[in-house]
Scaffold this active site. Structure first.
Site, PDB file in Angstrom:
ATOM      1  N   GLU A 132     -48.466  43.081  47.216  1.00 50.76           N
ATOM      2  CA  GLU A 132     -48.236  42.890  45.775  1.00 50.76           C
ATOM      3  C   GLU A 132     -47.623  41.519  45.532  1.00 50.76           C
ATOM      4  OE1 GLU A 132     -45.307  45.820  44.919  1.00 50.76           O
ATOM      5  OE2 GLU A 132     -46.655  47.508  45.245  1.00 50.76           O
ATOM      6  N   LYS A 152     -44.776  39.076  44.416  1.00 50.01           N
ATOM      7  CA  LYS A 152     -43.332  39.201  44.278  1.00 50.01           C
ATOM      8  C   LYS A 152     -42.941  38.443  43.017  1.00 50.01           C
ATOM      9  CE  LYS A 152     -39.074  38.991  46.941  1.00 50.01           C
ATOM     10  NZ  LYS A 152     -38.186  38.501  45.912  1.00 50.01           N
ATOM     11  N   ASP A 201     -40.830  36.813  40.228  1.00 44.58           N
ATOM     12  CA  ASP A 201     -39.529  36.148  40.295  1.00 44.58           C
ATOM     13  C   ASP A 201     -38.754  36.386  38.996  1.00 44.58           C
ATOM     14  OD1 ASP A 201     -37.484  34.690  41.281  1.00 44.58           O
ATOM     15  OD2 ASP A 201     -38.434  32.741  41.010  1.00 44.58           O
ATOM     16  N   TYR A 244     -43.229  48.168  39.974  1.00 45.73           N
ATOM     17  CA  TYR A 244     -43.809  48.212  41.323  1.00 45.73           C
ATOM     18  C   TYR A 244     -43.290  49.374  42.165  1.00 45.73           C
ATOM     19  CZ  TYR A 244     -39.404  45.755  41.984  1.00 45.73           C
ATOM     20  OH  TYR A 244     -38.097  45.413  41.932  1.00 45.73           O
ATOM     21  N   LYS A 281     -42.371  34.708  51.673  1.00 43.42           N
ATOM     22  CA  LYS A 281     -42.030  33.732  50.628  1.00 43.42           C
ATOM     23  C   LYS A 281     -42.919  32.513  50.731  1.00 43.42           C
ATOM     24  CE  LYS A 281     -37.889  34.859  48.867  1.00 43.42           C
ATOM     25  NZ  LYS A 281     -37.247  34.127  47.911  1.00 43.42           N
ATOM     26  N   CYS A 334     -17.404   8.998  26.354  1.00 42.48           N
ATOM     27  CA  CYS A 334     -18.829   8.832  26.066  1.00 42.48           C
ATOM     28  C   CYS A 334     -19.276   7.453  26.543  1.00 42.48           C
ATOM     29  CB  CYS A 334     -19.074   8.988  24.568  1.00 42.48           C
ATOM     30  SG  CYS A 334     -20.742   8.530  24.078  1.00 42.48           S
ATOM     31  N   CYS A 367     -20.117   5.265  23.081  1.00 39.80           N
ATOM     32  CA  CYS A 367     -19.130   4.858  22.079  1.00 39.80           C
ATOM     33  C   CYS A 367     -17.697   4.913  22.590  1.00 39.80           C
ATOM     34  CB  CYS A 367     -19.271   5.715  20.824  1.00 39.80           C
ATOM     35  SG  CYS A 367     -18.753   7.417  21.086  1.00 39.80           S
ATOM     36  N   CYS A 388     -19.879  14.459  23.403  1.00 42.12           N
ATOM     37  CA  CYS A 388     -19.195  13.365  22.722  1.00 42.12           C
ATOM     38  C   CYS A 388     -18.924  13.881  21.308  1.00 42.12           C
ATOM     39  CB  CYS A 388     -20.109  12.144  22.683  1.00 42.12           C
ATOM     40  SG  CYS A 388     -19.559  10.927  21.482  1.00 42.12           S
ATOM     41  N   CYS A 435     -21.334   8.273  16.771  1.00 39.53           N
ATOM     42  CA  CYS A 435     -21.794   7.625  18.002  1.00 39.53           C
ATOM     43  C   CYS A 435     -23.243   7.175  17.790  1.00 39.53           C
ATOM     44  CB  CYS A 435     -21.707   8.627  19.158  1.00 39.53           C
ATOM     45  SG  CYS A 435     -22.459   8.060  20.677  1.00 39.53           S
TER      46      CYS A 435
HETATM   47  S1  IVH Z   1     -40.018  46.295  46.377  1.00 38.96           S
HETATM   48  C1  IVH Z   1     -37.012  48.625  48.803  1.00 38.96           C
HETATM   49  N1  IVH Z   1     -41.917  44.918  45.146  1.00 38.96           N
HETATM   50  O1  IVH Z   1     -37.617  41.382  45.022  1.00 38.96           O
HETATM   51  C2  IVH Z   1     -38.035  47.789  48.092  1.00 38.96           C
HETATM   52  N2  IVH Z   1     -39.683  44.126  45.002  1.00 38.96           N
HETATM   53  O2  IVH Z   1     -35.991  40.902  47.488  1.00 38.96           O
HETATM   54  C3  IVH Z   1     -37.462  47.023  47.014  1.00 38.96           C
HETATM   55  N3  IVH Z   1     -39.418  42.113  43.634  1.00 38.96           N
HETATM   56  O3  IVH Z   1     -34.921  43.522  44.395  1.00 38.96           O
HETATM   57  C4  IVH Z   1     -38.265  46.086  46.301  1.00 38.96           C
HETATM   58  N4  IVH Z   1     -41.532  41.888  43.074  1.00 38.96           N
HETATM   59  O4  IVH Z   1     -36.223  42.569  42.408  1.00 38.96           O
HETATM   60  C5  IVH Z   1     -40.603  44.994  45.432  1.00 38.96           C
HETATM   61  N5  IVH Z   1     -43.687  43.829  44.086  1.00 38.96           N
HETATM   62  C6  IVH Z   1     -42.374  43.907  44.363  1.00 38.96           C
HETATM   63  C7  IVH Z   1     -41.431  42.975  43.871  1.00 38.96           C
HETATM   64  C8  IVH Z   1     -40.097  43.121  44.228  1.00 38.96           C
HETATM   65  C9  IVH Z   1     -40.298  41.397  42.935  1.00 38.96           C
HETATM   66  C10 IVH Z   1     -37.956  41.802  43.733  1.00 38.96           C
HETATM   67  C11 IVH Z   1     -37.070  42.965  43.439  1.00 38.96           C
HETATM   68  C12 IVH Z   1     -36.244  43.194  44.667  1.00 38.96           C
HETATM   69  C13 IVH Z   1     -36.345  41.871  45.354  1.00 38.96           C
HETATM   70  C14 IVH Z   1     -36.214  42.090  46.840  1.00 38.96           C
END
Ligand code: IVH
Length: 670
Positions: free
Chosen positions: A118, A120, A122, A229, A317, A411, A414, A429, A434
């Site tokens: 999936e 991740k 942010d 998720y 990552k 500043c 001025c 400032c 100014c």
């Molecule tokens: S699963 C035990 N799935 O990443 C499993 N987390 O570093 C827990 N996050 O706290 C998380 N996308 O805030 C999962 N597809 C995804 C995610 C996801 C973002 C975040 C989430 C979690 C953090 C973990």
């Protein structure tokens, strides 16, 4: 809506409206489809709002009308998670992913293991509970065991159903990520800049900051969104795999990841990760990695967890787009409101498609926290469209010749002693005279979004201020050809054009003026709302804080800022001088000429003798409303030559159709 409706009839209608609105919302947010037009949707919403006002007993916290936020909280209630919210172990290389899969094989004693991959997202983790089909609470991760109850803020998220479709599951707790879309974030930052507020560093910070607001009306105005998720409690539903979780989310009408992959070998996992790396650039939200999960819950249980993270999942990552370069010097920019922003001058370096020689340092607290010094080697990062930022110092490369960045006490323009703002982060400032602030304010006043005085940009604004010709916007209207001729690069033609553009700006709608004044926290939206509500700049100037608060879109901070601005003598004088110069301070040029058209709704169609907006303004100035589509609620259609489908529809619905002569006659009361 009939005025003789009984409460029982209203209750039935309210139920139908809520069901329909929930349904249209779901179609829109889950399937990106609209079954009705925006106007029709707004119409239903208005009808529901009116019924709830007339019959307060029918009000309900989960009505689709309740997305505006409520009274501020004293603090957040702490909630213990029934199932702890764990984090994930991170990996940064394909070899580590292969090693992870190897551990799964060993742990389960089998070759093939069904996994999912999936995005991740942010953002900020959230746990949301529904009971009997209604949203019960939303709690942040906190320390994993205990989090903050941020339900009031989360309820304002438009894509999140407050009530679930009756045919799906009704009681369960889901986990997901709250985020701001890339586009929503950019727009928010632009608005903040326009209102003289600090930009947010990135969408995640903006999201976290918004969820921490005790006043949910603030959250309601921010573009929050959510994607799910995971599951913390299936509430009795049969769910035995991550794939089942997706199906449950789908049935509940909750948003899932835009795309997920199935994989059963290390190769397939890596292929999915690479595909996602390409796809993620096109996703509406920021992603910083891929999450790999074992699909089957039985297998997840068999693998177990450490004290911090599950053994059945891992995050890969992606490398952020970064570069290493040298920080040569820092400059301080002085903004319109006097905010001092440190900017890093860098040794030019190529980063994701362009050469970068400046980066933002956000504020002096950031500099101190990251211990950034002049001549340091620094890592800079560009996320999406956002201006590059200095992320971190490469301390190993320090030679000893680096010098600390001094926090200014005065500043740089001025020389006035600087002040910290209320949140103790931004330095300002405090000298409104100014010259740098005066220039920035003037640029803002003439900018496209404000008074739109063409031909006047940054350079001319600076010239005018430096020559002592302009010190505030009212001075613009005193300029003449003789004084302008003293400026460099100003020929007869450009002088003529400039004076014409300045003169033309006098008849701009007054919200442009209110926005252009650069009152702290007043962006375009609040400026428009203020003029709609108060009708004239003078009425806004006279308003007390509690009057200002009656206007939608004006919260306490904004109201206090406006009130304070208009209490300053020199600002009152400025408004008076603008008025004397002939600048329009009244909402409708023909300020509510009469109430002849009060309670009527108009649709304009066909070719009229003047632009439609001219007629629309006149209708509004006599108390009428103008809409873009014909319905049973339309009172009149004003039709010009070659009117088409709207005219046909009006005739079909029996709506009165007028030509221009008929319109004029009606206004005369004939
Ligand atoms: S699963 C035990 N799935 O990443 C499993 N987390 O570093 C827990 N996050 O706290 C998380 N996308 O805030 C999962 N597809 C995804 C995610 C996801 C973002 C975040 C989430 C979690 C953090 C973990």
């Amino acid at each position: 809506m009939s005025t003789t409706m009984t409460e029982a009839e209203a209750a039935d209608r309210v139920q139908v409206l809520r069901r329909d609105l929930d349904h249209y919302n779901r179609l829109y947010y889950q399937e990106a489809r609209s079954a009705i037009s925006d106007q029709e949707f707004d119409g239903l919403m208005r009808e529901l709002g009116e019924l709830e006002q007339r019959f307060p007993a029918l009000q309900s916290a989960d009505s689709p009308t309740r997305r505006v936020g409520g009274a501020p909280l004293e603090g957040f209630v702490q909630v213990t998670h029934a199932v702890p919210m764990m984090s994930l172990d991170n990996t940064y290389s394909e070899a580590e992913v292969a090693a992870f899969f190897q551990r799964l094989r060993k742990g389960l004693g089998q070759e093939e293991i069904a996994c999912v991959v999936e995005p991740k997202v942010d953002g900020v983790a959230i746990s949301i509970r529904y009971e009997d089909g209604t949203l019960k609470h939303a709690v942040t991760r906190g320390n994993g065991q205990v989090g903050d109850d941020v339900t009031a803020n989360v309820r304002t998220i438009r894509s999140l159903p407050l009530r679930l479709p009756p045919e799906g599951p009704q009681t369960f707790e889901v986990r997901g990520e709250i985020f701001m879309s890339k586009a929503g974030f950019e727009k928010l930052n632009e608005e903040r800049e326009d209102a003289g507020e600090q930009r947010f560093a990135n969408p995640r910070n903006a999201t976290a900051g918004t969820l921490k607001q005790l006043d949910s009306r603030v959250a309601a105005r921010r573009p929050l969104d959510v994607v799910f998720y995971g599951l913390a409690d299936a509430g009795g539903q049969a769910v035995s795999s991550q794939t089942d979780v997706y199906a449950l989310l789908q049935r509940a009408g909750l948003r899932r990841a835009d795309r997920v992959w199935s994989a059963k070998s290390a190769e397939e996992l890596l292929a999915a990760i690479r595909e996602l790396d390409e796809l993620r650039k096109t996703l509406p939200y920021e992603t910083d990695g891929a999450v790999i999960k074992v699909d089957s819950f039985a297998e997840q249980r068999a693998l177990g967890a450490t004290s911090k993270a599950p053994r059945w999942a891992i995050a890969y990552k992606y490398q952020a787009e970064q570069a290493v370069t040298r920080l040569l010097a820092t400059d301080i920019q002085v903004g319109r409101t006097g905010a001092l922003t440190p900017v890093a001058r860098l040794e030019p370096v190529f980063l994701s498609g362009s050469t970068v020689s400046n980066a933002t340092l956000h504020n002096f607290e950031e500099i101190e926290r990251k211990d950034i010094r002049v001549l340091d080697w620094v890592i800079i990062e560009k996320a999406g469209e956002i201006i590059p930022a200095v992320i971190q110092v490469v301390k190993e490369r320090r030679s000893g010749e680096e010098t600390p960045i001094e926090v200014p006490t005065h500043c740089p323009i001025c020389g006035t002693a600087v002040k910290k703002d209320d949140e103790q982060v931004v330095l300002r400032c405090p000298n409104a005279d100014c010259s740098e602030q005066v220039k920035r304010r003037l640029e803002h006043f003439v900018s496209r979004g404000a008074m739109d005085i063409r031909g006047m940009g940054e350079q001319l604004a600076a010239q005018l201020v430096d020559a002592g010709l302009v010190r505030d916007p009212a001075d613009l209207y005193q300029l003449d050809a003789l004084s302008l001729a003293r400026l460099e690069r100003m020929g007869t033609k450009s002088i003529e054009n400039l004076l014409a553009a300045i003169a033309a700006s006098k008849v701009q709608p007054p919200w442009r003026l209110v926005f252009g004044l650069g009152i702290l926290h007043v962006g375009v939206t609040s400026a428009r709302a203020l003029m709609e509500f108060f009708g004239s700049v003078e009425a806004v100037a006279a308003a007390e804080v509690e009057d200002l608060l009656r206007c939608d879109d004006v919260g306490e901070i904004v109201a206090a800022s406006i009130h304070a601005w208009f209490r300053e003598e020199k600002n009152r004088t400025l408004i008076e001088r603008l008025r004397q110069a002939g600048v329009n301070l009244v909402q409708q040029a023909v300020a509510l000429a009469s109430t002849t058209l009060e309670g009527t709704t108009w649709v304009l169609t066909g070719a009229l003798s003047q632009p439609r907006e001219v007629f629309a303004e006149r209708i509004r100035s006599h108390g009428g409303k103008v809409s873009s589509s014909v319905s049973k609620k339309t009172s009149y259609v004003l039709a010009g030559e070659e009117a088409g489908s709207k005219l046909e529809k009006a005739q079909k619905l029996g709506v009165t159709v007028l030509d221009e002569a008929g319109f004029e006659a009606l206004l005369r009361g004939e």
